[in-house]
Enzyme design. Structure first.
Site, PDB file in Angstrom:
ATOM      1  N   HIS A 116      29.837  41.315  41.052  1.00 23.80           N
ATOM      2  CA  HIS A 116      31.270  41.332  40.775  1.00 23.80           C
ATOM      3  C   HIS A 116      32.010  41.279  42.110  1.00 23.80           C
ATOM      4  O   HIS A 116      31.743  42.066  43.014  1.00 23.80           O
ATOM      5  CB  HIS A 116      31.660  42.587  40.001  1.00 23.80           C
ATOM      6  CG  HIS A 116      32.937  42.447  39.236  1.00 23.80           C
ATOM      7  ND1 HIS A 116      34.131  42.111  39.835  1.00 23.80           N
ATOM      8  CD2 HIS A 116      33.205  42.582  37.909  1.00 23.80           C
ATOM      9  CE1 HIS A 116      35.092  42.064  38.920  1.00 23.80           C
ATOM     10  NE2 HIS A 116      34.547  42.335  37.741  1.00 23.80           N
ATOM     11  N   HIS A 117      32.957  40.338  42.194  1.00 24.90           N
ATOM     12  CA  HIS A 117      33.670  40.149  43.461  1.00 24.90           C
ATOM     13  C   HIS A 117      34.601  41.316  43.782  1.00 24.90           C
ATOM     14  O   HIS A 117      35.024  41.494  44.933  1.00 24.90           O
ATOM     15  CB  HIS A 117      34.484  38.849  43.401  1.00 24.90           C
ATOM     16  CG  HIS A 117      34.651  38.179  44.720  1.00 24.90           C
ATOM     17  ND1 HIS A 117      34.274  38.755  45.918  1.00 24.90           N
ATOM     18  CD2 HIS A 117      35.155  36.960  45.041  1.00 24.90           C
ATOM     19  CE1 HIS A 117      34.541  37.930  46.905  1.00 24.90           C
ATOM     20  NE2 HIS A 117      35.083  36.834  46.412  1.00 24.90           N
ATOM     21  N   ALA A 118      34.913  42.123  42.777  1.00 25.81           N
ATOM     22  CA  ALA A 118      35.784  43.271  43.025  1.00 25.81           C
ATOM     23  C   ALA A 118      35.130  44.287  43.954  1.00 25.81           C
ATOM     24  O   ALA A 118      35.819  45.000  44.685  1.00 25.81           O
ATOM     25  CB  ALA A 118      36.165  43.933  41.700  1.00 25.81           C
TER      26      ALA A 118
END
Length: 217
Positions: A190-192
């Site tokens: 997840h890029h978060a």
């Protein structure tokens, strides 16, 4: 397991987390070929199974960075002190699989003993979960393999609408090149919570541990 809350205001990734989780939810995946020549040699010399070594090494190196361990617990964002590998146990009789988990241990031989005990007790249990009496722990992440095929890319995406930030890891069939043995390794993140920098650090540390795995026996 220990869960530590994260203060989004002071966390350096606070704004990035909000952007990639709320404004533009984004995940990414990549596949690399990992040289496992020395690791396979050490495995054969020690007469131990490769798969639990793979589980332990991946989990050990993901655990080095808190960004891979971020989760929501009762609506609170934070990170666990360690991840637990949740993996597939394949059934030869009907060609299905069940999910199994083994709590991560800092010493490989301790983890290996628990893995073998789980296999002996639950390995023949069919259904979604091998250990149906208890659900997977909250810090369990998905790590598995497809040993029958070599792939150039593999990605796992969850379509369930819930906050999930742990990485997913998948390995493929060994292949030979220039006298060396390689294993495809795919990561979906997840890029978060993570960027390419975190993945690169994970891979570099993993390669170091693979080359010197004998020290953990």
């Amino acid at each position: 397991m220990l869960f530590t809350p994260i203060d989004l205001q002071s966390w350096p990734r606070g704004q990035l987390f909000y952007y990639f989780s709320k404004m533009a939810p984004t995940g990414y995946s990549m596949t690399v070929n990992v040289d496992v020549t020395e690791l396979r040699r050490a495995t054969k010399e020690a007469e131990i199974k490769f798969f639990p070594i793979y589980l332990w090494l991946v989990t050990k190196n993901l655990n080095q960075q808190k960004e891979f361990k971020v989760a929501e617990c009762d609506g609170v964002l934070g990170y666990y002190d360690a991840l637990t590998p949740l993996y597939a146990s394949f059934h030869e009789d009907d060609h299905t699989f069940s999910l199994m988990w083994t709590e991560y241990q800092e010493r490989f031989l301790d983890f290996y003993g628990l893995y073998l005990a789980n296999q002996q007790q639950f390995g023949n249990a069919h259904g979604v979960l091998c250990q149906p009496q208890t659900p997977p722990p909250a810090n369990a992440y998905t790590v598995s393999c497809i040993p029958w095929m070599q792939f150039q890319h593999f990605a796992v995406h969850s379509y369930e609408n819930k906050p999930y930030y742990f990485p997913s890891v998948e390995a493929g069939k060994f292949f030979e090149r220039d006298g060396r043995t390689f294993m495809p390794l795919s990561l979906t993140c997840h890029h978060a919570t993570t960027d390419g920098w975190h993945v690169n650090r994970f891979l570099e540390d993993l390669k170091t541990d693979i080359m010197a795995f004998a020290q953990y026996l």
